[in-house]
Structure formats: structure tokens, C-alpha cells
Design a protein around this motif. Structure first.
Motif, PDB file in Angstrom:
ATOM      1  N   MET A   1       0.851  -1.179   0.000  1.00  0.00           N
ATOM      2  CA  MET A   1       0.000   0.000   0.000  1.00  0.00           C
ATOM      3  C   MET A   1       0.890   1.232   0.000  1.00  0.00           C
ATOM      4  N   THR A   2       0.744   2.055  -1.021  1.00  0.00           N
ATOM      5  CA  THR A   2       1.454   3.320  -1.093  1.00  0.00           C
ATOM      6  C   THR A   2       0.453   4.440  -0.876  1.00  0.00           C
ATOM      7  N   VAL A   3       0.718   5.257   0.135  1.00  0.00           N
ATOM      8  CA  VAL A   3      -0.181   6.347   0.479  1.00  0.00           C
ATOM      9  C   VAL A   3       0.292   7.623  -0.200  1.00  0.00           C
ATOM     10  N   PRO A   4      -0.588   8.286  -0.954  1.00  0.00           N
ATOM     11  CA  PRO A   4      -0.186   9.542  -1.592  1.00  0.00           C
ATOM     12  C   PRO A   4      -0.033  10.648  -0.549  1.00  0.00           C
ATOM     13  N   ASP A   5       0.795  11.634  -0.854  1.00  0.00           N
ATOM     14  CA  ASP A   5       0.954  12.796   0.030  1.00  0.00           C
ATOM     15  C   ASP A   5      -0.219  13.751  -0.114  1.00  0.00           C
ATOM     16  N   ARG A   6      -0.807  13.738  -1.301  1.00  0.00           N
ATOM     17  CA  ARG A   6      -1.840  14.708  -1.632  1.00  0.00           C
ATOM     18  C   ARG A   6      -2.797  14.101  -2.651  1.00  0.00           C
ATOM     19  N   VAL A   7      -4.052  14.532  -2.606  1.00  0.00           N
ATOM     20  CA  VAL A   7      -5.027  14.157  -3.617  1.00  0.00           C
ATOM     21  C   VAL A   7      -5.636  15.438  -4.178  1.00  0.00           C
ATOM     22  N   GLU A   8      -6.212  15.310  -5.354  1.00  0.00           N
ATOM     23  CA  GLU A   8      -6.864  16.465  -5.976  1.00  0.00           C
ATOM     24  C   GLU A   8      -8.208  16.718  -5.293  1.00  0.00           C
ATOM     25  N   ILE A   9      -8.543  17.988  -5.147  1.00  0.00           N
ATOM     26  CA  ILE A   9      -9.877  18.372  -4.675  1.00  0.00           C
ATOM     27  C   ILE A   9     -10.568  19.025  -5.863  1.00  0.00           C
ATOM     28  N   ASP A  10     -11.716  18.478  -6.278  1.00  0.00           N
ATOM     29  CA  ASP A  10     -12.395  19.001  -7.460  1.00  0.00           C
ATOM     30  C   ASP A  10     -13.233  20.237  -7.120  1.00  0.00           C
ATOM     31  N   ALA A  11     -13.888  20.803  -8.128  1.00  0.00           N
ATOM     32  CA  ALA A  11     -14.665  22.035  -7.961  1.00  0.00           C
ATOM     33  C   ALA A  11     -15.815  21.874  -6.968  1.00  0.00           C
ATOM     34  N   ALA A  12     -16.317  20.650  -6.815  1.00  0.00           N
ATOM     35  CA  ALA A  12     -17.396  20.393  -5.861  1.00  0.00           C
ATOM     36  C   ALA A  12     -16.874  20.190  -4.441  1.00  0.00           C
ATOM     37  N   GLY A  13     -15.546  20.166  -4.286  1.00  0.00           N
ATOM     38  CA  GLY A  13     -14.954  19.962  -2.967  1.00  0.00           C
ATOM     39  C   GLY A  13     -14.762  18.518  -2.587  1.00  0.00           C
ATOM     40  N   ASP A  14     -14.850  17.612  -3.563  1.00  0.00           N
ATOM     41  CA  ASP A  14     -14.654  16.189  -3.301  1.00  0.00           C
ATOM     42  C   ASP A  14     -13.213  15.779  -3.579  1.00  0.00           C
ATOM     43  N   ALA A  15     -12.744  14.781  -2.853  1.00  0.00           N
ATOM     44  CA  ALA A  15     -11.411  14.223  -3.073  1.00  0.00           C
ATOM     45  C   ALA A  15     -11.442  13.342  -4.312  1.00  0.00           C
ATOM     46  N   VAL A  16     -10.418  13.473  -5.149  1.00  0.00           N
ATOM     47  CA  VAL A  16     -10.337  12.707  -6.389  1.00  0.00           C
ATOM     48  C   VAL A  16      -8.980  12.010  -6.438  1.00  0.00           C
ATOM     49  N   LEU A  17      -8.989  10.706  -6.592  1.00  0.00           N
ATOM     50  CA  LEU A  17      -7.763   9.931  -6.761  1.00  0.00           C
ATOM     51  C   LEU A  17      -7.619   9.533  -8.215  1.00  0.00           C
ATOM     52  N   SER A  18      -6.394   9.512  -8.704  1.00  0.00           N
ATOM     53  CA  SER A  18      -6.157   8.950 -10.032  1.00  0.00           C
ATOM     54  C   SER A  18      -6.254   7.428  -9.915  1.00  0.00           C
ATOM     55  N   ALA A  19      -6.421   6.767 -11.042  1.00  0.00           N
ATOM     56  CA  ALA A  19      -6.466   5.300 -11.047  1.00  0.00           C
ATOM     57  C   ALA A  19      -5.164   4.736 -10.497  1.00  0.00           C
ATOM     58  N   ASP A  20      -4.035   5.364 -10.840  1.00  0.00           N
ATOM     59  CA  ASP A  20      -2.735   4.914 -10.320  1.00  0.00           C
ATOM     60  C   ASP A  20      -2.698   5.008  -8.797  1.00  0.00           C
ATOM     61  N   GLN A  21      -3.168   6.144  -8.258  1.00  0.00           N
ATOM     62  CA  GLN A  21      -3.169   6.328  -6.807  1.00  0.00           C
ATOM     63  C   GLN A  21      -4.069   5.296  -6.131  1.00  0.00           C
ATOM     64  N   ALA A  22      -5.252   5.086  -6.682  1.00  0.00           N
ATOM     65  CA  ALA A  22      -6.205   4.148  -6.078  1.00  0.00           C
ATOM     66  C   ALA A  22      -5.662   2.720  -6.110  1.00  0.00           C
ATOM     67  N   ALA A  23      -5.112   2.313  -7.250  1.00  0.00           N
ATOM     68  CA  ALA A  23      -4.556   0.958  -7.362  1.00  0.00           C
ATOM     69  C   ALA A  23      -3.417   0.763  -6.366  1.00  0.00           C
ATOM     70  N   SER A  24      -2.546   1.745  -6.280  1.00  0.00           N
ATOM     71  CA  SER A  24      -1.418   1.656  -5.356  1.00  0.00           C
ATOM     72  C   SER A  24      -1.896   1.599  -3.909  1.00  0.00           C
ATOM     73  N   LEU A  25      -2.872   2.426  -3.576  1.00  0.00           N
ATOM     74  CA  LEU A  25      -3.405   2.445  -2.222  1.00  0.00           C
ATOM     75  C   LEU A  25      -4.008   1.091  -1.842  1.00  0.00           C
ATOM     76  N   LEU A  26      -4.644   0.442  -2.798  1.00  0.00           N
ATOM     77  CA  LEU A  26      -5.244  -0.870  -2.549  1.00  0.00           C
ATOM     78  C   LEU A  26      -4.253  -2.015  -2.715  1.00  0.00           C
ATOM     79  N   GLY A  27      -3.029  -1.698  -3.163  1.00  0.00           N
ATOM     80  CA  GLY A  27      -1.996  -2.723  -3.290  1.00  0.00           C
ATOM     81  C   GLY A  27      -2.209  -3.685  -4.438  1.00  0.00           C
ATOM     82  N   VAL A  28      -2.744  -3.174  -5.552  1.00  0.00           N
ATOM     83  CA  VAL A  28      -3.037  -4.022  -6.698  1.00  0.00           C
ATOM     84  C   VAL A  28      -2.447  -3.379  -7.957  1.00  0.00           C
ATOM     85  N   ALA A  29      -2.117  -4.201  -8.927  1.00  0.00           N
ATOM     86  CA  ALA A  29      -1.597  -3.684 -10.201  1.00  0.00           C
ATOM     87  C   ALA A  29      -2.685  -2.889 -10.914  1.00  0.00           C
TER      88      ALA A  29
END
Length: 86
Positions: A1-29
């Protein structure tokens, strides 16, 4: 599991992860993550902090038997906490 330092916050104020970030966080290719995403077995929930937690977002990702959570500063997207899910 790789934890990102930062995530994007969209115009609605929601957290947005890239597919790379999400896959890494879940420990999957990435290809396996994308296949599961297309199959509809990846879920996410964003919760806004209230009271003492105001100004934070909790992002929960679920895929198969894995669950991971990030706590993020809502204004900056800085990750301030990470934990395996429950």
C-alpha cells in the motif's frame, strides 16, 4: 500500500484519486484495478467531517476484500491520515 501525500480536490470539494493512486493504495496492479473498476466491484465513499473533524474529508476505497481509508484536508488535498479499512 502506497499512500499519496496529496489528492486532488475538485470544484465540488470532493477528493479525487487517479487510477494509479487508487490501485497503489489498494496494493493491486493498475490493469487488475481497472478491470475490477469496469466490472463494478470497486467502490468509494467520501464523507465530510463535522464538528471537531470539520475541514476534513474521509475517503474510503473498497475492492474485493480490501478496504483503505484516507483522511484529507478539504482545502488543500493534503493527506493527514491513512488506515486499513475496518
Amino acid at each position: 500500500m502506497t499512500v499519496p501525500d496529496r489528492v486532488e480536490i475538485d470544484a465540488a470539494g470532493d477528493a479525487v484519486l487517479s487510477a494509479d493512486q487508487a490501485a497503489s493504495l489498494l496494493g493491486v496492479a493498475l490493469p487488475a484495478f481497472l478491470a475490477d473498476l469496469r466490472a463494478g466491484i470497486v467502490y468509494s465513499v467520501v464523507e465530510r467531517g463535522e464538528g471537531a473533524d470539520a475541514g476534513t474529508l474521509r475517503l474510503t476505497l473498497r475492492r474485493r476484500g480490501a478496504e483503505r481509508r484516507l483522511v484529507v484536508e478539504a482545502a488543500t488535498g493534503r493527506v493527514i491520515g491513512a488506515e486499513p479499512g475496518g
